[in-house]
Design an enzyme around this catalytic site. Structure first.
Site, PDB file in Angstrom:
ATOM      1  N   GLY A  17       0.772  -1.242   0.000  1.00 40.16           N
ATOM      2  CA  GLY A  17       0.000   0.000   0.000  1.00 40.16           C
ATOM      3  C   GLY A  17       0.797   1.282   0.000  1.00 40.16           C
ATOM      4  O   GLY A  17       0.230   2.358   0.231  1.00 40.16           O
ATOM      5  N   ASP A  50       2.584   4.510  -1.725  1.00 34.47           N
ATOM      6  CA  ASP A  50       2.139   5.268  -2.898  1.00 34.47           C
ATOM      7  C   ASP A  50       2.975   6.531  -3.080  1.00 34.47           C
ATOM      8  O   ASP A  50       3.847   6.848  -2.263  1.00 34.47           O
ATOM      9  CB  ASP A  50       0.646   5.606  -2.809  1.00 34.47           C
ATOM     10  CG  ASP A  50       0.249   6.322  -1.526  1.00 34.47           C
ATOM     11  OD1 ASP A  50       1.085   7.074  -0.977  1.00 34.47           O
ATOM     12  OD2 ASP A  50      -0.890   6.149  -1.057  1.00 34.47           O
ATOM     13  N   ASP A  85      15.954  -2.057 -16.888  1.00 35.24           N
ATOM     14  CA  ASP A  85      15.973  -3.393 -16.308  1.00 35.24           C
ATOM     15  C   ASP A  85      16.459  -4.425 -17.336  1.00 35.24           C
ATOM     16  O   ASP A  85      16.266  -4.261 -18.539  1.00 35.24           O
ATOM     17  CB  ASP A  85      14.546  -3.728 -15.855  1.00 35.24           C
ATOM     18  CG  ASP A  85      14.435  -5.053 -15.157  1.00 35.24           C
ATOM     19  OD1 ASP A  85      15.058  -5.210 -14.097  1.00 35.24           O
ATOM     20  OD2 ASP A  85      13.716  -5.937 -15.670  1.00 35.24           O
ATOM     21  N   GLU A 110      21.053  -2.410 -16.317  1.00 35.87           N
ATOM     22  CA  GLU A 110      21.343  -3.526 -15.418  1.00 35.87           C
ATOM     23  C   GLU A 110      22.104  -4.593 -16.207  1.00 35.87           C
ATOM     24  O   GLU A 110      21.550  -5.243 -17.089  1.00 35.87           O
ATOM     25  CB  GLU A 110      20.046  -4.113 -14.853  1.00 35.87           C
ATOM     26  CG  GLU A 110      20.292  -5.254 -13.886  1.00 35.87           C
ATOM     27  CD  GLU A 110      19.023  -5.999 -13.519  1.00 35.87           C
ATOM     28  OE1 GLU A 110      18.943  -6.501 -12.388  1.00 35.87           O
ATOM     29  OE2 GLU A 110      18.121  -6.090 -14.376  1.00 35.87           O
TER      30      GLU A 110
END
Length: 639
Positions: free
Chosen positions: A170, A172, A356, A385
């Site tokens: 949760g 944000d 990524d 990466e």
């Protein structure tokens, strides 16, 4: 009376039918808007809509806009419109599409499309560099704002459960924005968030496609559970106001299984090994198919002797079954991805990109992306990466490397050698040859392989590795790692919570190295955002790091100074940074015993120096006689 009632009902029905909205030809267009004044005036519009491929024409009378071509893909529900905006000005352009339906009737639709002015020219966008210290965090695990909704309408089934390591917790964007002063107090200068784009996948116990965001389902939308596109821009503006840069995490290698492209492939070669999508029936359950998961071995990409099967398993096989592998060799897909990165730079004002799984994607199209980005934004920066712990491999991926027959144009690569060597050294006694900090010495000595060592990113840990502390609380080892990270010729990256000694390993789940930051969520009784809320050990580490980080800011000794390292001698590893008469000397006792640093051996960097101040403690040390070091002691001397 009955006749009047009947007529009234008939008229009402006719009125209701005539008022019913006409079904639109166009469901959406990517990108959602675009910018005039780009060096490359061409833009690709990907138009989504049932049967839109068969549009007879797409026209506009907007001044300065030329429609160059229409590309009709394999699926009938996509149409690519290539336009030239060289002479266009900002404003609302009207696109007129004419589509013939099954009955042969031509249907016309006019769509508004916004052309925007750029806030600044591309050369004025300054990326991150060795002047910065990046702070990596996961938005879901960092902080929650007061307006947070536990369930967002329209999203696939998910659950927020902070007791479950692989479910959403949760955090944000609003929560992040509330704590920007914390980053200033700590002394970092740039924030790297793991992906914030929509990741509308159902809960996955393995954690592959939920909270972390690496299975994108909409490249142009912030995940509503984090916030909105507007909130993302507001957060970045607030970061800039406090002197913080923002690095955006992107993924070109794969997307999420719930992306619209998966259920309706634009072309037969939009994905690598697309037969799995057909066999799976449009779900991520690949049981019963010949699913080929990547080997996760990156060496075949550069291996001069590689076999075809090994190379295919790296670049075409899927990362996991829930992340279909994108085919960057499809020129229309690659144009889409290139534009997406440009759009976020212009729209959100990001200061850098972290890409990524960089080597898993095809080399040539990724190099073209980097080349185009550098052309438009010469001072911007992207880090890829490149997860192989060998300097020769990593160096070959850096821009202008002579080790590769293909220029990647990638300015910054990640130093997994540093991370791996340090992870071993922290458990060892530094001897006279190979163990302990000899590992770091023997890694840095290959910096001649890099075209630009100052544009290599080093780190102790990240969201994919065990925490540096493992399951322990070894503050002495952590200080040694941080002292090296923050003083060598590298761009440093920190992982959230290191400053308060957060620990954890991946033995059970990745979620244990991605724990919630204490104090970021309602109901937290342990609040590490304030000095009062930290334990003594947490506060000691925070202060130690903060002093070094603030000292490092704008310090040309560290960012531009010459680096000299000394072979570890009697267990002591020494690195000097020198610039215009100033010196920073990092001294590490790599043993668990008292040690004597014989200063005459280091005369070339100590000549004439009588005393120096240790940066993190403020203690002054006498340099007229040999230094006595406690077990595992670390010094950062400034003189």
């Amino acid at each position: 009376m009955k006749k009047l009632l009947f007529l009234f009902l008939m008229l009402s029905a006719v009125t209701t039918m005539s008022a019913a909205p006409k079904k639109s030809i166009v469901d959406r267009i990517d990108p959602t808007d675009w910018y005039v004044g780009m060096k490359n005036p061409t833009v690709q519009l990907m138009v989504y809509g049932k049967g839109v491929r068969d549009a007879e024409s797409v026209t506009t009378d907007y001044p300065g806009v030329v429609i160059d071509s229409l590309v009709r893909l394999d699926s009938p529900n996509y149409l690519l419109v290539y336009m030239n905006l060289r002479d266009a000005q900002p404003g609302t352009m009207k696109l007129t599409l004419q589509v013939k339906n099954e009955k042969g009737k031509v249907k016309k639709e006019v769509v508004d499309y916004q052309l925007k002015a750029r806030e600044m020219s591309g050369d004025k966008r300054m990326g991150f560099s060795i002047d910065d210290v990046l702070y990596l965090l996961m938005p879901d695990r960092f902080a929650q704002g007061p307006s947070h909704q536990a369930q967002v309408k329209g999203m696939r089934s998910y659950k927020e459960d902070r007791s479950a390591p692989s479910l959403r917790h949760g955090g944000d964007l609003e929560g992040l924005q509330q704590h920007l002063d914390y980053f200033n107090d700590l002394g970092v200068t740039a924030l790297w968030f793991t992906p914030i784009l929509e990741n509308d996948s159902p809960d996955d116990p393995g954690g592959w496609s939920t909270y972390h965001g690496y299975a994108c389902t909409d490249y142009y939308r912030v995940d509503p559970r984090f916030g909105t596109n507007q909130q993302y821009r507001q957060l970045i503006d607030a970061c800039h106001a406090k002197g913080l840069k923002v690095v955006m995490d992107m993924i070109f290698n794969h997307c999420g299984f719930e992306h619209p492209w998966v259920a309706d492939m634009p072309t037969k070669d939009w994905f690598n090994l697309p037969e799995w999508l057909k066999q799976s029936g449009g779900t991520s359950d690949t049981r019963g198919t010949d699913f080929l998961q990547t080997s996760y071995k990156l060496t075949p990409v550069l291996d001069p002797y590689t076999s075809e099967v090994d190379l295919r398993e790296t670049t075409e096989a899927w990362f996991v079954s829930t992340m279909p592998d994108l085919n960057q060799n499809n020129p229309h897909l690659m144009r889409y991805l290139i534009q997406n990165s440009i759009w976020w730079i212009e729209t959100a004002g990001i200061d850098g990109i972290r890409m990524d799984t960089y080597p898993y994607a095809f080399r040539k199209p990724m190099a073209q992306w980097m080349k185009e980005l550098d052309y438009e934004y010469p001072n911007f920066n992207t880090v890829g990466e490149t997860w192989v712990a060998n300097p020769a491999y990593t160096a070959a991926w850096q821009k202008d490397s002579k080790l590769s027959d293909e220029n990647s144009y990638l300015k910054t690569v990640m130093d997994f050698s540093f991370q791996e060597k340090l992870d071993s050294a922290k458990h060892e006694i530094t001897d006279d040859w190979w163990r302990g900090y000899n590992r770091l010495y023997n890694s840095f000595c290959y910096d001649y392989l890099y075209p630009n060592p100052s544009s290599v990113m080093a780190f102790l840990d990240n969201h994919d590795t065990d925490r540096f502390l493992g399951d322990g609380q070894d503050a002495l080892a952590l200080k040694q790692g941080l002292a090296l990270l923050l003083t060598v010729k590298r761009i440093p990256q920190l992982y959230y919570g290191t400053e308060i000694m957060m620990n954890g390993t991946k033995k059970v789940s990745d979620g244990y190295v991605r724990k919630d930051f204490p104090g970021g969520f309602p109901g937290d009784t342990h609040n590490c955002f304030t000095a009062e809320g930290r334990s003594k050990a947490e506060q000691d580490m925070f202060q130690w790091m903060s002093r070094v980080l603030h000292w490092r800011q704008g310090n040309k000794v560290i960012t531009q100074g010459k680096m000299t390292q000394f072979i570890p001698y009697k267990g002591i590893y020494v690195i000097a940074r020198r610039y215009q008469g100033r010196t920073a000397l990092t001294i590490i006792n790599g043993t668990r015993r008292n040690a004597t640093m014989e200063l005459k051996r280091y005369a070339e960097v100590l000549a004439g120096v009588k005393q120096a101040v240790d940066v993190p403690t403020g203690v002054t040390y006498d340099l007229t006689s040999d230094l006595q070091l406690a077990p595992r002691q670390t010094l950062i001397l400034d003189y």
